[in-house]
Design a protein around this motif. Structure first.
Motif, PDB file in Angstrom:
ATOM      1  N   ALA A   1      -8.812  43.370  65.980  1.00 14.37           N
ATOM      2  CA  ALA A   1      -7.658  42.922  65.205  1.00 14.37           C
ATOM      3  C   ALA A   1      -6.730  42.023  66.021  1.00 14.37           C
ATOM      4  CB  ALA A   1      -6.892  44.125  64.678  1.00 14.37           C
ATOM      5  N   GLU A   2      -6.460  42.409  67.285  1.00 14.42           N
ATOM      6  CA  GLU A   2      -5.541  41.584  68.089  1.00 14.42           C
ATOM      7  C   GLU A   2      -6.154  40.225  68.383  1.00 14.42           C
ATOM      8  OE1 GLU A   2      -4.157  43.425  71.693  1.00 14.42           O
ATOM      9  OE2 GLU A   2      -2.774  44.730  70.617  1.00 14.42           O
ATOM     10  N   TYR A   3      -7.427  40.225  68.769  1.00 12.68           N
ATOM     11  CA  TYR A   3      -8.049  38.945  69.083  1.00 12.68           C
ATOM     12  C   TYR A   3      -8.095  38.053  67.855  1.00 12.68           C
ATOM     13  CZ  TYR A   3     -11.115  35.360  70.804  1.00 12.68           C
ATOM     14  OH  TYR A   3     -11.619  34.141  71.162  1.00 12.68           O
ATOM     15  N   ASN A   4      -8.363  38.651  66.697  1.00 13.65           N
ATOM     16  CA  ASN A   4      -8.447  37.864  65.476  1.00 13.65           C
ATOM     17  C   ASN A   4      -7.113  37.239  65.096  1.00 13.65           C
ATOM     18  OD1 ASN A   4     -11.139  37.882  64.853  1.00 13.65           O
ATOM     19  ND2 ASN A   4     -11.055  39.741  63.640  1.00 13.65           N
ATOM     20  N   LEU A   5      -6.013  37.890  65.447  1.00 13.04           N
ATOM     21  CA  LEU A   5      -4.704  37.280  65.181  1.00 13.04           C
ATOM     22  C   LEU A   5      -4.535  36.010  66.008  1.00 13.04           C
ATOM     23  CD1 LEU A   5      -2.375  40.372  64.943  1.00 13.04           C
ATOM     24  CD2 LEU A   5      -2.696  38.619  63.202  1.00 13.04           C
ATOM     25  N   ALA A   6      -4.987  36.052  67.256  1.00 15.69           N
ATOM     26  CA  ALA A   6      -4.904  34.859  68.101  1.00 15.69           C
ATOM     27  C   ALA A   6      -5.851  33.779  67.587  1.00 15.69           C
ATOM     28  CB  ALA A   6      -5.215  35.214  69.547  1.00 15.69           C
TER      29      ALA A   6
ATOM     30  N   VAL B   1       1.181  30.286  60.077  1.00 17.12           N
ATOM     31  CA  VAL B   1       1.297  31.743  60.147  1.00 17.12           C
ATOM     32  C   VAL B   1      -0.109  32.325  60.309  1.00 17.12           C
ATOM     33  CG1 VAL B   1       2.006  33.864  58.981  1.00 17.12           C
ATOM     34  CG2 VAL B   1       3.338  31.773  58.652  1.00 17.12           C
ATOM     35  N   SER B   2      -0.318  33.136  61.344  1.00 16.16           N
ATOM     36  CA  SER B   2      -1.620  33.784  61.494  1.00 16.16           C
ATOM     37  C   SER B   2      -1.580  35.184  60.888  1.00 16.16           C
ATOM     38  CB  SER B   2      -1.999  33.885  62.972  1.00 16.16           C
ATOM     39  OG  SER B   2      -3.223  34.594  63.072  1.00 16.16           O
ATOM     40  N   TYR B   3      -2.563  35.462  60.051  1.00 13.82           N
ATOM     41  CA  TYR B   3      -2.678  36.798  59.460  1.00 13.82           C
ATOM     42  C   TYR B   3      -3.847  37.580  60.045  1.00 13.82           C
ATOM     43  CZ  TYR B   3       0.653  35.077  56.044  1.00 13.82           C
ATOM     44  OH  TYR B   3       1.776  34.563  55.467  1.00 13.82           O
TER      45      TYR B   3
ATOM     46  N   LYS C   1      -6.954  39.524  60.461  1.00 14.91           N
ATOM     47  CA  LYS C   1      -7.689  40.162  59.370  1.00 14.91           C
ATOM     48  C   LYS C   1      -6.790  41.116  58.585  1.00 14.91           C
ATOM     49  CE  LYS C   1      -9.884  43.616  62.370  1.00 14.91           C
ATOM     50  NZ  LYS C   1     -11.165  44.208  62.765  1.00 14.91           N
ATOM     51  N   GLU C   2      -5.482  40.854  58.612  1.00 14.17           N
ATOM     52  CA  GLU C   2      -4.561  41.773  57.938  1.00 14.17           C
ATOM     53  C   GLU C   2      -4.486  41.576  56.430  1.00 14.17           C
ATOM     54  OE1 GLU C   2      -3.343  44.345  59.438  1.00 14.17           O
ATOM     55  OE2 GLU C   2      -4.328  43.632  61.258  1.00 14.17           O
ATOM     56  N   LYS C   3      -4.713  40.354  55.953  1.00 13.20           N
ATOM     57  CA  LYS C   3      -4.564  40.096  54.508  1.00 13.20           C
ATOM     58  C   LYS C   3      -5.824  39.398  54.024  1.00 13.20           C
ATOM     59  CE  LYS C   3       0.151  40.772  54.390  1.00 13.20           C
ATOM     60  NZ  LYS C   3       1.038  41.346  53.397  1.00 13.20           N
TER      61      LYS C   3
ATOM     62  N   GLU D   1      -4.493  32.107  64.571  1.00  9.92           N
ATOM     63  CA  GLU D   1      -3.466  31.146  64.981  1.00  9.92           C
ATOM     64  C   GLU D   1      -4.117  29.829  65.403  1.00  9.92           C
ATOM     65  OE1 GLU D   1      -0.176  31.506  65.026  1.00  9.92           O
ATOM     66  OE2 GLU D   1       0.315  29.644  66.078  1.00  9.92           O
ATOM     67  N   ASN D   2      -5.191  29.920  66.182  1.00 14.90           N
ATOM     68  CA  ASN D   2      -5.877  28.703  66.614  1.00 14.90           C
ATOM     69  C   ASN D   2      -6.473  27.957  65.424  1.00 14.90           C
ATOM     70  OD1 ASN D   2      -6.344  30.171  69.623  1.00 14.90           O
ATOM     71  ND2 ASN D   2      -5.987  27.983  69.577  1.00 14.90           N
TER      72      ASN D   2
END
Lengths: 441, 256
Positions: B196-201, B227-229, B231-233, B204-205
């Motif tokens: 999850a953390e890596y996917n937020l970064a 805005v980076s989501y 895999k949250e949404k 963003e990219n």
């Protein structure tokens, strides 16, 4: 066979420590875990003596929590209840050391005592005796007093267990009084929750009604940093455990995620304020932010070396799939630690020697294998796999004594927080949740 | 879903613009119409209406409590808020100075009252803000926007723009060049695999790669918000390759 003897450092003398280092170099394996290469101390926990009435249900809680703490500690061979005397000695005069030290029980030490509760107050007289030292048997004698309720009985058992672990486990403080912070998902929101180290007492910390991720508790247990989603994206937020409310963290431009505390109380996190996710460091209020990485691609999930505070491990996608790296805290001396696959979510061990991380070594469409928890020796880059076949494992976090690793299995609302000894044994589920973070003490 | 969650601050500003444009003339007109009719129709009692605000002057971002009271009214509304109870209170956060105009309609006529809330706005740095402001231009409808601007999809664990992604970005850039009032958000999304953390970064990219393509095509950076989501949404929650591909995207939305 993976022989583990790191913990000898704490358990035994400096002379043995030198031996252990020598043997790490001599053998082509990674050494981690708990008390391997030395027999575990055999200890029996007698049921505590209690007068019937108010104390009875609380004593049950105390007994079961104490036994569970000793079993969890990883340094004891706890005598099974069926193998030990039925006696519940209230004090030194009642304990029959020959019965506890001999026969099938064969305990080197016995923990016993009395539990009384009267007028809403509880008192515990707790002892540990050496069964083979008839002349001076007492190793520990402690008294605990608290209110007479279940939570207090639980806490007194944790305190006594930590005392035993400290004395008999080589002078390393136990973790029975520590907490685990984690993400609780439900009803479309994710909040920060906390629970005792053994999964008891799960409760909400934040009630923001949004998406809160990556809780990280400060070294002094006073604050929890986390990432929270608002209209403008993810921001680092700070919750004061002392004040019981949010406190300020200077807003930063871009996406701000994955906070991590240095042992000195600084915060590192991933910010895209420059347009690319990079690692930044600031004080606990977000002031004086400065960048320590400078490379195109995702840079995220920093973890300080808690021993020195002078190094960080983190995850970077600068060459494609995410890999684990280390660097000095000012960004110098970058070293790549993993040689391929998909490596994420690094956590640096309290003694500074190991990196726990999530790794999918055969990552790719249709590739076999899963994402599991691994531990790598920083100096040699040798690693061992600690989980296998549990499901998608992620977010390992070290206990403050370095003997345990908690981690997430699955994610989101279906996620579970598990724990294990740092050699991969003793795996069990603690609670539903995701992204666990073990308190520093 | 994102659209409905827009803060009141922004919608309040848009409503203010509409109010300033239309309602001042409108309420005069109503008064003029109601006044001669009231004595002619004897059957109703004229409504009463009062409204107050506390405090009446705030800094930008602070809130005001509106308190209103009407009698003999069958329909009560506050322009900018809509239909409201005959008497009540509401907390609002206007982003600019606003006249809250209470209109009480009853059998006996119409009565209105207003209160002006002054918002102290910090002096904005001079620059290009005028042209891209929502107050001065029309962003058009979401439907028209999404018809013209397609989302950008990405490969496995990649934030590179492939040929298809480049043409989608180019189409978005030309739409933005032709509609100077439009500002956009680019949401970065990832599939459910990975951390999850890596996917937020990574998200963003992805969003930033699209923003850079727009900026390279001449779109002012201030018109594009990322805005980076992660895999949250997620759009699609099945564990299939098609679903994963659907989730690996940078999505455009109007930034209202």
């Amino acid at each position: 066979m993976l022989v583990m003897r790191i913990f000898k450092w704490w358990r035994w003398s400096a002379v043995l420590a030198v031996t252990a280092v020598g043997s790490v170099r001599a053998q082509d394996t990674v050494f981690t875990g708990t008390n391997k290469g030395a027999d575990r101390v055999r200890i029996a926990a007698a049921g505590f003596h209690a007068e019937v009435g108010e104390a009875a249900p609380l004593k049950q809680t105390f007994d079961s929590v104490l036994e569970s703490d000793l079993k969890n500690a990883g340094v004891f061979d706890v005598v099974a209840k069926s193998m030990q005397p039925q006696a519940e000695p209230a004090g030194p005069k009642q304990v029959d050391l020959a019965a506890w030290g001999g026969g099938a029980t064969a305990a080197a030490y016995v923990a016993f005592g009395s539990f009384t509760a009267q007028g809403g107050k509880a008192a515990v007289n707790a002892y540990v005796f050496d069964t083979h030292n008839a002349q001076y048997p007492q190793v520990i004698g402690k008294q605990y007093t608290d209110v007479a309720d279940d939570a207090a009985a639980r806490m007194m058992a944790h305190r006594f267990a930590d005392e035993i672990i400290l004395r008999l486990g080589g002078g390393v403080a136990g973790i029975a009084e520590t907490k685990i912070y984690y993400v609780h998902a439900g009803g479309g929101v994710k909040e920060i929750w906390a629970m005792d180290y053994d999964g008891a007492n799960p409760h909400a910390v934040t009630r923001l009604g949004g998406i809160a991720l990556s809780p990280r508790v400060s070294p002094d247990n006073s604050r929890v940093a986390f990432a929270s989603l608002d209209k403008y994206g993810f921001q680092i937020k700070m919750y004061s455990l002392l004040l019981g409310r949010m406190v300020s963290f200077a807003p930063q431009a871009g996406t701000n995620i994955a906070p991590a505390w240095s042992p000195g109380g600084q915060l590192a996190w991933s910010s895209s304020k420059s347009g690319d996710p990079e690692i930044y460091v600031a004080d606990a209020s977000g002031n004086g932010a400065h960048r320590v990485t400078n490379y195109k691609g995702p840079d995220v999930s920093p973890s300080w070396n808690p021993k020195t505070g002078s190094q960080m491990a983190w995850i970077s996608g600068r060459t494609g799939l995410p890999q684990m790296y280390t660097m000095d805290a000012d960004g110098a001396n970058v070293q790549r630690m993993t040689d391929g696959g998909y490596a994420t979510s690094v956590s640096w061990s309290p003694n500074g020697q190991f990196l726990a991380f999530a790794w999918n070594r055969k990552y790719g469409p249709g590739a076999p294998g899963g994402q599991d928890i691994y531990v790598m020796d920083v100096a040699s880059k040798k690693w061992i796999q600690l989980t296998n076949g549990l499901g998608q494992c992620d977010f390992p976090t070290w206990s403050p004594d370095g003997r345990h690793v908690a981690f997430a299995v699955g994610s989101g609302a279906r996620g579970q927080v598990w724990t294990m000894l740092a050699d991969g044994t003793g795996k069990h589920k603690l609670a539903g949740g995701d992204m666990p973070n073990w308190s520093f003490k | 879903m994102k659209r409905s969650s827009l803060s009141y601050r922004r919608s309040g500003a848009a409503v203010l613009a509409l109010m300033l444009a239309g309602s001042l003339a409108g309420c005069k007109h109503k008064k003029a119409a109601a006044a001669p009719m009231a004595p002619a129709i004897d059957s109703g009692v004229t409504p009463t209406a009062t409204i107050s605000a506390d405090p009446v002057a705030i800094d930008q971002g602070q809130s005001v409590v509106l308190n209103w009271r009407t009698t003999n009214a069958t329909a009560v509304s506050i322009e900018g808020i809509g239909a409201v109870n005959p008497s009540g209170t509401q907390t609002v956060t206007p982003s600019a100075s606003t006249n809250f105009h209470l209109v009480a309609k009853g059998d006996g006529g119409t009565m209105d009252a207003s209160v002006r809330v002054t918002v102290r706005v910090p002096v904005a740095p001079s620059g290009d803000t005028g042209a891209s402001s929502n107050l001065n231009g029309d962003m058009g409808t979401d439907a028209a926007f999404h018809a013209a601007v397609q989302d950008v999809y990405f490969g496995y664990d990649s934030y590179d723009l492939d040929g298809k992604a480049q043409s989608a970005s180019a189409a978005a850039a030309s739409f933005l060049s032709a509609h100077s009032a439009v500002r956009v958000t680019i949401g970065g999304y990832c599939d459910e695999r990975g951390s999850a953390e890596y996917n937020l970064a990574l998200g963003e990219n992805r969003a930033n790669a699209v923003k850079e393509a727009l900026v390279a095509a001449g779109v002012a950076p201030g018109r594009v918000r990322v805005v980076s989501y992660g895999k949250e949404k997620q759009f699609c929650t099945e564990a299939t390759a098609a679903c994963y591909a659907e989730n690996r995207r940078a999505q455009f939305n109007l930034d209202r």
